[in-house]
Enzyme design. Structure first.
Site, PDB file in Angstrom:
ATOM      1  N   LYS A   1      97.233 108.832  27.678  1.00  0.00           N
ATOM      2  CA  LYS A   1      97.858 107.458  27.617  1.00  0.00           C
ATOM      3  C   LYS A   1      97.427 106.315  27.560  1.00  0.00           C
ATOM      4  O   LYS A   1      95.995 106.672  28.120  1.00  0.00           O
ATOM      5  CB  LYS A   1      99.053 108.427  28.669  1.00  0.00           C
ATOM      6  CG  LYS A   1      98.841 108.641  30.015  1.00  0.00           C
ATOM      7  CD  LYS A   1      99.005 108.721  30.996  1.00  0.00           C
ATOM      8  CE  LYS A   1      98.921 109.383  31.840  1.00  0.00           C
ATOM      9  NZ  LYS A   1      99.356 110.062  33.461  1.00  0.00           N
TER      10      LYS A   1
ATOM     11  N   TYR B   1      84.504  78.080  40.259  1.00  0.00           N
ATOM     12  CA  TYR B   1      85.062  78.158  41.081  1.00  0.00           C
ATOM     13  C   TYR B   1      85.354  77.845  42.433  1.00  0.00           C
ATOM     14  O   TYR B   1      85.115  79.046  43.111  1.00  0.00           O
ATOM     15  CB  TYR B   1      86.679  78.527  40.640  1.00  0.00           C
ATOM     16  CG  TYR B   1      86.852  77.750  39.198  1.00  0.00           C
ATOM     17  CD1 TYR B   1      87.194  76.410  38.615  1.00  0.00           C
ATOM     18  CD2 TYR B   1      87.646  79.136  38.028  1.00  0.00           C
ATOM     19  CE1 TYR B   1      86.821  76.109  37.100  1.00  0.00           C
ATOM     20  CE2 TYR B   1      87.524  78.497  36.528  1.00  0.00           C
ATOM     21  CZ  TYR B   1      87.649  76.923  36.411  1.00  0.00           C
ATOM     22  OH  TYR B   1      87.404  76.839  34.945  1.00  0.00           O
TER      23      TYR B   1
HETATM   24  C1  LIG Z   1      98.745 111.224  33.660  1.00  0.00           C
HETATM   25  C2  LIG Z   1      98.995 112.770  33.771  1.00  0.00           C
HETATM   26  C3  LIG Z   1      98.128 113.284  33.375  1.00  0.00           C
HETATM   27  C4  LIG Z   1      96.720 113.001  33.549  1.00  0.00           C
HETATM   28  O1  LIG Z   1      96.200 113.429  35.156  1.00  0.00           O
HETATM   29  P1  LIG Z   1      94.633 113.273  35.832  1.00  0.00           P
HETATM   30  O2  LIG Z   1      94.908 112.712  37.265  1.00  0.00           O
HETATM   31  O3  LIG Z   1      94.580 112.140  34.751  1.00  0.00           O
HETATM   32  O4  LIG Z   1      94.054 114.430  34.930  1.00  0.00           O
HETATM   33  C5  LIG Z   1      98.514 114.452  33.724  1.00  0.00           C
HETATM   34  N1  LIG Z   1      99.902 115.417  33.718  1.00  0.00           N
HETATM   35  C6  LIG Z   1     101.414 113.988  33.889  1.00  0.00           C
HETATM   36  C7  LIG Z   1     102.522 114.565  34.035  1.00  0.00           C
HETATM   37  C8  LIG Z   1     100.729 112.247  33.909  1.00  0.00           C
HETATM   38  O5  LIG Z   1     101.082 112.209  33.978  1.00  0.00           O
END
Ligand SMILES: *Cc1c(COP(=O)(O)O)cnc(C)c1O
Length: 402
Positions: free
Chosen positions: A55, A294
């Site tokens: 994601k 800045y």
């Molecule tokens: C983002 C997410 C993961 C992955 O989590 P990590 O800590 O990056 O391994 C797993 N399950 C769900 C539901 C998530 O939203």
């Protein structure tokens, strides 16, 4: 002026004319490290399988190349937050199963069905809009549903209270799915709130909630084939949470789920995937007493060589990094970021007589010589987590895949 070789590797940038060949600043993404990290996770959690979570543009790394490398490393499922992220994987030709981790809104269900994404469901409304979308597609007879029906994963809220259903609602939804041949209950899952604190008893509490649900489901019918609970921290630190599959995000990218766990044996085999690099665009001597950038908040005690590096907060280098003592690597040495991070450029104080010149490689994240700066180093300075550091690298920054 030295001859400057362009960075090696295949470049896939955010589009248009963004290129590390035009502006020497880029995120280098080591796809071999992705495959190795996933292969390590597969070994660690076997016989459970690995769902690689890609994601948010693959946590800033680029979802499509990371997904391919993760599948090559042994992942059998991909995870996304949004249907449109799943769509991007399909458009790139990836046919592996893709789990949408939260229930898609009604407007996205058509995309879910067209792209054969596997939705998380936890409301009646969600189940109804999925069914409507599946039936609409069936009525158009574009293609049949899979022989067992369209796959669904039900999500239990076991205590984090972000998304998910009560156990009663999961049982109710499971009945509805079992009664409908167009759908197939492929999975049941939950998500942990504190798996990155291995001593926190709340994870065991969440697992007990899931176990109680599974007991009830057993009485109702066959257990769905894919029960899953673990994120990276669960997979690495809570063996009882591995079930049939783990959903690994941060570990795929070679980063520890928590700063405190960085040195542990379970995390040590992981290799960071992303390096943030640039080349000095301009270097000059500046006199003692002069002030930089800045706000003129950084004052030179001595005459110094100041290097300008062509990336800034618009690329994801946080403005606060300089105030909190952030450093970069040039020629294998650490130098402080000098003065305010600007939108497109930063300044580096290389000290008196430093032989730094335009074209020299600058490492903001990653290794150079014996030195290394990690996303967790930034995160600790900034009061955040490594996840936010890599996710913040913006679309303007070219990605180079090696
Ligand atoms: C983002 C997410 C993961 C992955 O989590 P990590 O800590 O990056 O391994 C797993 N399950 C769900 C539901 C998530 O939203």
């Amino acid at each position: 002026m030295k001859r400057i070789a362009p960075p090696k590797g295949r470049e896939v940038s955010g589009g248009g004319q963004l290129s590390a060949r035009l502006r020497p600043a880029w995120a280098e993404v080591d796809l071999g490290a992705v495959s190795d990290n996933v292969a390590y996770l597969c070994r660690a959690v076997a016989p459970a399988r690995v769902c690689a979570v890609v994601k948010a543009f693959g946590y800033g790394h680029g979802s499509v190349p990371v997904a391919r490398a993760a599948l090559a490393g042994g992942a059998t499922y991909l995870g996304v937050a949004l249907a449109e992220e799943g769509h991007e994987l399909r458009r790139a030709g990836l046919s592996a199963p893709v789990l949408v981790l939260s229930e898609p809104p009604k407007a996205a269900m058509g995309l879910v069905v067209d792209d054969h994404l596997t939705p998380a469901i936890y409301t009646e409304r969600g189940l109804r809009s999925l069914l409507a979308a599946v039936r609409a597609r069936l009525a158009m007879a574009r293609e049949g549903t899979p022989p067992r029906g369209f796959p669904v994963h039900l999500k239990l809220d076991s205590g984090m209270h972000r998304v998910g259903a009560t156990p009663e609602m999961v049982l109710h939804l499971a009945k509805g799915i079992s009664a409908d041949p167009t759908l197939y209950l492929e999975g049941v899952f939950t998500h942990f709130a504190v798996a990155d604190e291995p001593a926190n008893p709340f994870t065991a509490h969440q697992l007990a909630e899931l176990e109680a649900l599974l007991q009830c489901m057993n009485r109702q019918g066959p257990r769905p084939p894919i029960v899953h609970a673990a994120n990276s921290a669960g997979a690495l630190f809570h063996p009882a949470s591995r079930y049939d599959m783990v959903r690994a995000g941060i570990a795929v990218y070679g980063l520890s789920p928590a700063a405190a766990l960085r040195e542990g044996a379970a995390v040590r085999p992981l290799r960071p995937v992303l390096s943030l690099k640039a080349r000095v665009s301009f270097a000059k001597e500046v006199a003692a007493g002069e002030r930089l950038s800045y706000g003129l908040r950084y004052r030179l005690g001595d005459r110094s060589t100041i290097a300008t590096v062509p990336l800034g907060y618009a690329d994801g280098v946080p403005r606060r990094l300089a105030e909190t003592g952030g450093e970069v690597l040039i020629a294998g040495r650490r130098y402080p970021i000098a003065g305010t991070v600007t939108m497109d450029q930063i300044l580096v104080d290389c000290g008196a007589g430093a032989e730094v010149e335009a074209g020299d490689e600058v490492v903001l994240l990653g290794r150079q010589g014996a030195e290394e700066i990690t996303a967790w180093d930034w995160a600790e300075r900034l009061g955040t987590i490594a996840y936010e550091v890599t996710c913040a690298l913006s679309a303007r920054l070219p990605r180079i895949y090696i």
